[in-house]
Design a protein around this motif. Structure first.
Motif, short mmCIF file in Angstrom:
data_model
loop_
_atom_site.label_atom_id
_atom_site.label_comp_id
_atom_site.label_asym_id
_atom_site.label_seq_id
_atom_site.Cartn_x
_atom_site.Cartn_y
_atom_site.Cartn_z
N ARG A 45 6.69 -5.28 -23.32
CA ARG A 45 5.76 -4.99 -22.10
C ARG A 45 4.77 -5.85 -21.95
O ARG A 45 4.03 -6.27 -22.91
CB ARG A 45 5.16 -3.51 -22.07
N GLU B 164 11.00 2.20 -21.24
CA GLU B 164 9.63 2.01 -21.83
C GLU B 164 8.56 2.81 -21.46
O GLU B 164 7.60 3.38 -22.07
CB GLU B 164 9.20 0.54 -21.16
N ALA B 165 8.56 3.51 -20.32
CA ALA B 165 8.06 4.58 -19.92
C ALA B 165 8.00 5.80 -20.93
O ALA B 165 7.22 6.37 -21.02
CB ALA B 165 8.05 5.04 -18.35
N ASN C 46 4.87 3.48 -13.71
CA ASN C 46 3.59 4.31 -14.25
C ASN C 46 4.35 5.58 -14.65
O ASN C 46 5.43 5.98 -14.55
CB ASN C 46 2.76 4.64 -12.97
N ALA C 47 3.20 6.49 -14.99
CA ALA C 47 3.49 7.79 -15.43
C ALA C 47 4.03 8.64 -14.46
O ALA C 47 4.88 9.60 -14.68
CB ALA C 47 2.41 8.59 -16.21
N ARG D 176 5.90 4.94 -23.77
CA ARG D 176 4.39 5.24 -23.64
C ARG D 176 3.92 6.65 -23.42
O ARG D 176 2.87 6.90 -23.75
CB ARG D 176 4.18 4.40 -22.07
N ARG E 143 4.22 -0.07 -11.53
CA ARG E 143 2.94 -0.34 -12.20
C ARG E 143 2.54 -2.01 -11.52
O ARG E 143 3.14 -3.00 -12.16
CB ARG E 143 3.08 -0.41 -13.69
N ALA F 83 7.52 9.25 -16.81
CA ALA F 83 7.56 8.73 -15.57
C ALA F 83 7.93 9.64 -14.45
O ALA F 83 8.97 9.32 -13.59
CB ALA F 83 8.69 7.64 -15.75
N GLN G 131 12.87 -0.12 -17.74
CA GLN G 131 11.63 0.28 -17.12
C GLN G 131 11.57 1.63 -17.50
O GLN G 131 10.64 2.26 -18.04
CB GLN G 131 11.47 0.38 -15.83
N TRP G 132 12.82 2.67 -17.46
CA TRP G 132 12.63 4.03 -17.86
C TRP G 132 12.46 4.20 -19.23
O TRP G 132 11.49 4.99 -20.08
CB TRP G 132 13.84 4.64 -17.61
N ALA H 241 7.16 -2.83 -14.61
CA ALA H 241 7.06 -1.59 -15.26
C ALA H 241 6.64 -0.42 -14.16
O ALA H 241 6.39 -0.53 -12.95
CB ALA H 241 5.95 -1.99 -16.08
#
Length: 460
Positions: A311, A348-349, A279-280, A352, A285, A135, A345-346, A277
């Motif tokens: 998610r 989950e990122a 993004n990278a 991913r 997102r 992220a 959010q962090w 959420a």
């Protein structure tokens, strides 16, 4: 001038002297020697009462260097062998075959210990341990991130251990662990094609090997990421046990299958509980949200402190959805973690970012894994070990000796720009010099890299 005029008066003939192709290999070969890898391998595979004509550590190192250079078969060692003016005496393909055949299970374990010892020395040379990123920011300083995943290797001939795979191909199903901080391949286990993706014993084996590869000084805080194949009781219980050993912190972030219980829990999540959420790159997102399901599920039998995070996002055109998702209009994925701090959010990122292991696997297949050389399983396992060493050498070269784009590019690009560089070998004042054409765009970076490698203290 016509576009074909460039070839007027051009001819090709044999007779060049002092011309060296693949000159960039001197960087990898010198790096293996200066870090102590060559000597460590020599000691690891030595046999009492047997003195080979070619030092087996040198042979294995040269094979790993050849693999890093893009070699796909043992016969490709001739690319190095026939440039003796630069590389000295290099083993023949027949000797390379014998060296691989001598790597039995005992020597595989010795090689693993040798790699761990050399890796500790290499990491001590870093200005600081590279941080894994997610992220758009660094993961917590000092955390070593290990990514576990399996892949399929197609066999085009009968090989020992090759079998049908779940994708109806024929070959092998190796399981490997990479370090997201450095790009190294810490462990690899070659398995038959019909080996299960979620076989707990195999996951525990490669994780144990990977933990041992991490230098002790950096083993205090680990993060293990995997897809849902790693979400078994045995694996999660083992990771939880590791978390309380010797004051070590072991976090995990592992994919989680969505079943009926999870679907019911999702329907019970209030709208206000869904957070956007990210993004990278750290931005929001659009059309994606995350929420926690832990309190809505019965997790009896699973480790204490395990959290379930889900998610949802609008599906892409052509995405395969379940009946629940088609009715709901969202596509869902979930993972479990024992990390207690940090926004959803962090976390989950961060999970991913495990997708980077697919890039590592793709690069590994371009660096020896795509084509196994032998009919014998043991030789192919030894080849996989050398492919892992080749991945390590490339990672070390980029961290210790390269800057700019060359420090970040993939192995294919590194070969095209650096390893496959041509040079002229000149002799004078009892020294040898490789002279790279000044018109080569990366000439200065290559010479600077060699100077940095030469400055590494010789192993004690």
């Amino acid at each position: 001038m016509q576009s074909t005029d460039w070839s007027k008066g051009l001819s090709v003939e044999v007779g060049g002297r002092g011309v060296v192709s693949h000159a960039g290999l001197v960087l990898l070969r010198a790096l293996a020697d200066r870090t102590g890898l060559t000597g460590a391998l020599s000691r690891a595979v030595a046999r009492r009462g047997f003195t080979p004509g070619r030092d087996r550590g040198r042979v294995l190192t040269d094979l790993a260097v050849m693999i890093a250079d893009g070699g796909e078969a043992i016969a490709d060692i001739d690319v190095v062998r026939h440039q003796a003016d630069v590389f000295g005496r290099v083993a023949s393909p027949a000797t390379c075959w014998r060296a691989l055949d001598e790597v039995d299970d005992v020597r595989v374990r010795r090689i693993a210990r040798a790699r761990a010892k050399v890796r500790a020395r290499v990491w001590s040379l870093f200005d600081r341990l590279p941080a894994a990123r997610a992220a758009g920011r660094d993961v917590e300083a000092g955390v070593v991130v290990l990514d576990v995943d399996a892949t399929l290797l197609v066999a085009h001939s009968e090989k020992e251990g090759a079998d049908k795979t779940y994708k109806r191909t024929f070959g092998f199903h190796p399981l490997l662990v990479t370090c997201d901080n450095t790009g190294e391949m810490l462990a690899i286990q070659l398995r038959p094609g019909n080996a299960g993706a979620n076989t707990a014993a195999d996951h525990l084996h490669v994780l144990g090997e990977a933990f041992a590869q991490v230098p002790a000084a950096h083993r205090r805080h680990l993060l293990v990421r995997a897809d849902s194949a790693g979400a078994t009781h045995a694996v999660l219980d083992w990771l939880t046990t590791q978390d309380v050993k010797r004051g070590r912190t072991v976090e995990y972030s592992i994919g989680w299958s969505i079943g009926e219980a999870e679907r019911q829990a999702i329907t019970g999540v209030p709208t206000s509980a869904w957070a956007p959420a990210i993004n990278a790159d750290g931005g929001l997102r659009d059309g994606a949200h995350v929420a926690e399901l832990t309190g809505l599920l019965t997790l009896t039998g699973w480790p204490a402190g395990m959290r379930v995070i889900v998610r949802r996002e609008r599906p892409h055109p052509g995405a395969q959805l379940t009946l629940f998702e088609e009715r709901d209009g969202w596509r869902y994925t979930a993972f479990v973690t024992n990390t207690t701090l940090g926004a959803l959010q962090w976390l989950e990122a961060r999970h991913r970012a495990h997708a980077r292991v697919e890039d590592r696997i793709r690069c590994a297949k371009d660096t020896g894994l795509r084509r196994l050389p032998s009919r014998e399983f043991a030789i192919n396992q030894a080849w996989c070990t050398l492919a892992a060493i080749a991945a390590d050498l490339i990672a070390w070269l980029q961290i210790l000796a390269l800057t700019g784009d060359l420090a970040r590019c993939e192995p294919k690009t590194l070969r095209y720009r650096l390893l496959h560089t041509a040079a002229r070998l000149v002799h004078g004042q009892r020294r040898r010099r490789l002279r790279i054409p000044p018109t080569w765009p990366w000439a200065e970076q290559i010479t600077a890299a060699f100077a940095r490698i030469a400055a590494i203290p010789a192993p004690g």
